[in-house]
Design an enzyme around this catalytic site. Structure first.
Site, PDB file in Angstrom:
ATOM      1  N   CYS A  78      30.273 -43.010  96.462  1.00 22.88           N
ATOM      2  CA  CYS A  78      29.627 -43.457  95.371  1.00 22.88           C
ATOM      3  C   CYS A  78      28.118 -43.777  95.507  1.00 22.88           C
ATOM      4  O   CYS A  78      27.325 -42.886  95.362  1.00 22.88           O
ATOM      5  CB  CYS A  78      30.373 -44.959  95.064  1.00 22.88           C
ATOM      6  SG  CYS A  78      30.334 -45.356  93.266  1.00 22.88           S
ATOM      7  N   ARG A 137      31.492 -48.023  88.595  1.00 22.64           N
ATOM      8  CA  ARG A 137      30.077 -47.987  87.944  1.00 22.64           C
ATOM      9  C   ARG A 137      29.908 -46.604  88.799  1.00 22.64           C
ATOM     10  O   ARG A 137      28.494 -46.634  89.495  1.00 22.64           O
ATOM     11  CB  ARG A 137      29.118 -49.091  88.228  1.00 22.64           C
ATOM     12  CG  ARG A 137      29.388 -50.122  87.216  1.00 22.64           C
ATOM     13  CD  ARG A 137      28.480 -51.379  87.345  1.00 22.64           C
ATOM     14  NE  ARG A 137      28.494 -51.794  88.820  1.00 22.64           N
ATOM     15  CZ  ARG A 137      27.546 -51.877  89.568  1.00 22.64           C
ATOM     16  NH1 ARG A 137      26.508 -51.388  89.217  1.00 22.64           N
ATOM     17  NH2 ARG A 137      27.752 -52.775  90.528  1.00 22.64           N
ATOM     18  N   HIS A 177      35.853 -44.093  95.940  1.00 22.41           N
ATOM     19  CA  HIS A 177      35.978 -44.717  96.998  1.00 22.41           C
ATOM     20  C   HIS A 177      37.084 -44.575  97.798  1.00 22.41           C
ATOM     21  O   HIS A 177      37.940 -45.521  97.574  1.00 22.41           O
ATOM     22  CB  HIS A 177      35.738 -46.472  96.604  1.00 22.41           C
ATOM     23  CG  HIS A 177      34.286 -46.754  95.984  1.00 22.41           C
ATOM     24  ND1 HIS A 177      33.246 -47.115  96.995  1.00 22.41           N
ATOM     25  CD2 HIS A 177      33.933 -46.885  94.543  1.00 22.41           C
ATOM     26  CE1 HIS A 177      32.199 -47.491  95.961  1.00 22.41           C
ATOM     27  NE2 HIS A 177      32.648 -47.409  94.735  1.00 22.41           N
ATOM     28  N   GLU A 179      37.880 -45.297 100.649  1.00 21.13           N
ATOM     29  CA  GLU A 179      37.558 -46.302 101.762  1.00 21.13           C
ATOM     30  C   GLU A 179      38.460 -47.545 101.024  1.00 21.13           C
ATOM     31  O   GLU A 179      38.544 -48.478 101.707  1.00 21.13           O
ATOM     32  CB  GLU A 179      36.496 -46.407 102.083  1.00 21.13           C
ATOM     33  CG  GLU A 179      35.322 -47.322 101.167  1.00 21.13           C
ATOM     34  CD  GLU A 179      34.647 -46.448  99.940  1.00 21.13           C
ATOM     35  OE1 GLU A 179      35.163 -45.151 100.152  1.00 21.13           O
ATOM     36  OE2 GLU A 179      33.705 -46.838  99.561  1.00 21.13           O
TER      37      GLU A 179
END
Ligand code: GLN
Length: 202
Positions: A78, A137, A177, A179
């Protein structure tokens, strides 16, 4: 191979956990001496402007740029993808990136009405079915250089196809993401394939 996580801002802890799942005991990188100690780096999700500014304040911005140019393997999620992009749209004119991947990314590209969403995406090189991808975002790739490999794409409501996982040399980036999920296959791919195949000059 020592893997560092740039620990200035963003979801640093989550990357540590994903790396631990892969059996990697990562170290935090904030200072030049810590950067000098690692062979590979993760740029976390967060706010790319803040991370870039803090990297300059901590005196690691130019050093990271040089290490990337010398072939250090880096994975960015990101905000990390934005930081690895050579060019950024919808950014402040003063925003700097480390660069390294020949793409133009658009920040916050998925628009306000879908600021955050989850979807499953097939990612090249990642066996075992689609990856749960969380977009917050998130940026997408708007212009793609010739030597960039697209590992995954999403189609926006207007029918345009946008890469959301890309690689170039020893650099890997995702708009989403991994993670933030318990699926560490992308981290494992970074550690076991991208890092192993890299030929960095120190
Ligand atoms: N929009 C953020 C940026 O520009 C990235 C968001 C994220 O990392 N979840 O840096």
């Amino acid at each position: 191979m020592k893997v560092g996580v740039l620990a200035l801002q963003g979801d640093v802890r989550e990357h540590f956990r994903a790396l631990a799942d892969c059996g990697v005991d990562a170290i935090s990188v904030r200072r030049p001496s810590e950067l000098a100690d690692v062979d590979a780096l993760i740029l976390p999700g967060g706010e790319s402007t803040t991370i870039a500014q803090l990297a300059q304040t901590f005196g690691v911005f130019d050093l990271i740029q040089k290490r990337i140019a010398a072939g250090m393997p880096v994975y960015g999620s990101c905000a990390g993808m934005i930081l690895l992009a050579d060019r950024v749209l919808d950014a402040a004119p003063t925003q700097r990136t480390f660069g390294g991947i020949d793409v133009t990314v658009r920040r916050n590209a998925f628009g306000r009405q879908v600021d955050s969403f989850e979807t499953n995406v097939e990612v090249s090189h990642i066996a075992g079915g689609p990856v749960k991808a969380i977009f917050i975002r998130a940026p997408w790739v708007e212009i793609l250089g010739e030597s960039v490999e697209v590992l995954a794409s999403l189609t926006s409501p207007d029918g345009a196809v946008h890469p959301v996982a890309i690689a170039q040399g020893s650099l890997l980036a995702t708009s989403f993401h991994p993670e933030l999920t318990s699926d560490s296959r992308i981290h494992r791919y970074f550690v076991e394939e991208v890092c192993k195949n890299a030929t960095a000059i120190r």
